[in-house]
Design an enzyme around this catalytic site. Structure first.
Site, mmCIF file in Angstrom:
data_model
loop_
_atom_site.group_PDB
_atom_site.id
_atom_site.type_symbol
_atom_site.label_atom_id
_atom_site.label_comp_id
_atom_site.label_asym_id
_atom_site.label_seq_id
_atom_site.Cartn_x
_atom_site.Cartn_y
_atom_site.Cartn_z
ATOM 1 N N HIS A 68 -50.525 -34.802 109.603
ATOM 2 C CA HIS A 68 -51.229 -35.346 111.065
ATOM 3 C C HIS A 68 -52.669 -35.389 109.558
ATOM 4 O O HIS A 68 -53.522 -36.470 109.464
ATOM 5 C CB HIS A 68 -51.781 -33.851 111.066
ATOM 6 C CG HIS A 68 -50.223 -35.159 112.375
ATOM 7 N ND1 HIS A 68 -49.522 -33.533 113.195
ATOM 8 C CD2 HIS A 68 -50.000 -35.467 112.858
ATOM 9 C CE1 HIS A 68 -48.722 -33.812 113.452
ATOM 10 N NE2 HIS A 68 -48.713 -35.349 113.630
ATOM 11 N N ARG A 78 -43.040 -42.113 107.688
ATOM 12 C CA ARG A 78 -42.393 -40.939 106.463
ATOM 13 C C ARG A 78 -41.793 -41.850 105.839
ATOM 14 O O ARG A 78 -41.590 -41.732 104.622
ATOM 15 C CB ARG A 78 -42.621 -40.178 107.104
ATOM 16 C CG ARG A 78 -43.578 -38.920 107.952
ATOM 17 C CD ARG A 78 -43.126 -38.176 108.300
ATOM 18 N NE ARG A 78 -42.888 -38.434 109.726
ATOM 19 C CZ ARG A 78 -41.805 -38.085 110.944
ATOM 20 N NH1 ARG A 78 -42.885 -36.373 110.738
ATOM 21 N NH2 ARG A 78 -41.251 -37.803 111.874
#
Ligand code: PNS
Length: 176
Positions: free
Chosen positions: A19, A92
């Site tokens: 994050h 991702r």
């Protein structure tokens, strides 16, 4: 030129290095980036909304164009309320793509003016998720390098309240 305001919505339970990596990248391309924590009454999070907000505020303190907020209801409605023209999300791996595509297209249907912007975190964070971090920590594994040190400490305290007590009782150096 029009100011670009982006929201970065998520659960952040807890915030991870992935994050933080995305926030750093986003802060470079948007004029303003709002990290928006979902207030989700259905889920029972490990960290309360206030705890997540405090952690994220501390962790993003150095980014002058980043602020932290909370929201409930539709993300697109929140985005419209704060005048955001973009929504940042991380991808991702291919496995994230399907879910993100579906969400982006639904959001576009609801609010066509909001653009979804996807960024990839650094490779070393590509396997990290809050869910896995919680699981590993709960089962006693090391979460070093997966989350910022502050989050690691908060997780330890959360999972073993005795650590928090020890910390509180520790006499300060130089004091009697
Ligand atoms: O960190 P997460 O859990 O992957 O974040 C998911 C989030 C908060 C972005 C998503 O669940 C969301 O936008 N929820 C708010 C409700 C909403 O707008 N639902 C419609 C999404 S298409």
């Amino acid at each position: 030129m029009k100011k670009t305001i982006a929201i970065y919505p998520g659960s952040f339970d807890p915030p991870t290095n992935g994050h933080l990596d995305l926030i750093a990248r986003g802060s470079k391309i948007f004029d303003e980036l709002i990290v928006a924590i979902l207030r989700n009454a259905d889920k029972s999070p490990l960290f309360s909304l206030a705890e997540r907000r405090l952690m994220l505020e501390n962790l993003t303190d150095d980014f002058k164009n980043v602020r932290v907020d909370t929201f409930d209801g539709l993300t697109v409605e929140y985005a419209a309320r704060v005048g955001a023209n973009a929504m940042l999300r991380g991808i991702r791996a291919i496995s994230d793509y399907e879910y993100e595509l579906q969400m982006a297209l639904m959001n576009r249907k609801l609010h066509p003016e909001l653009e979804a912007v996807f960024m990839m975190p650094a490779e070393q964070y590509s396997y990290i998720s809050s869910r896995l971090v919680r699981e590993v920590a709960q089962l006693g594994g090391s979460i070093k390098d997966l989350v910022p040190e502050m989050v690691e400490q908060r997780l330890k305290e959360k999972l073993d309240p005795a650590i928090k007590l020890q910390h509180a009782r520790k006499p300060k150096a130089g004091r009697r």
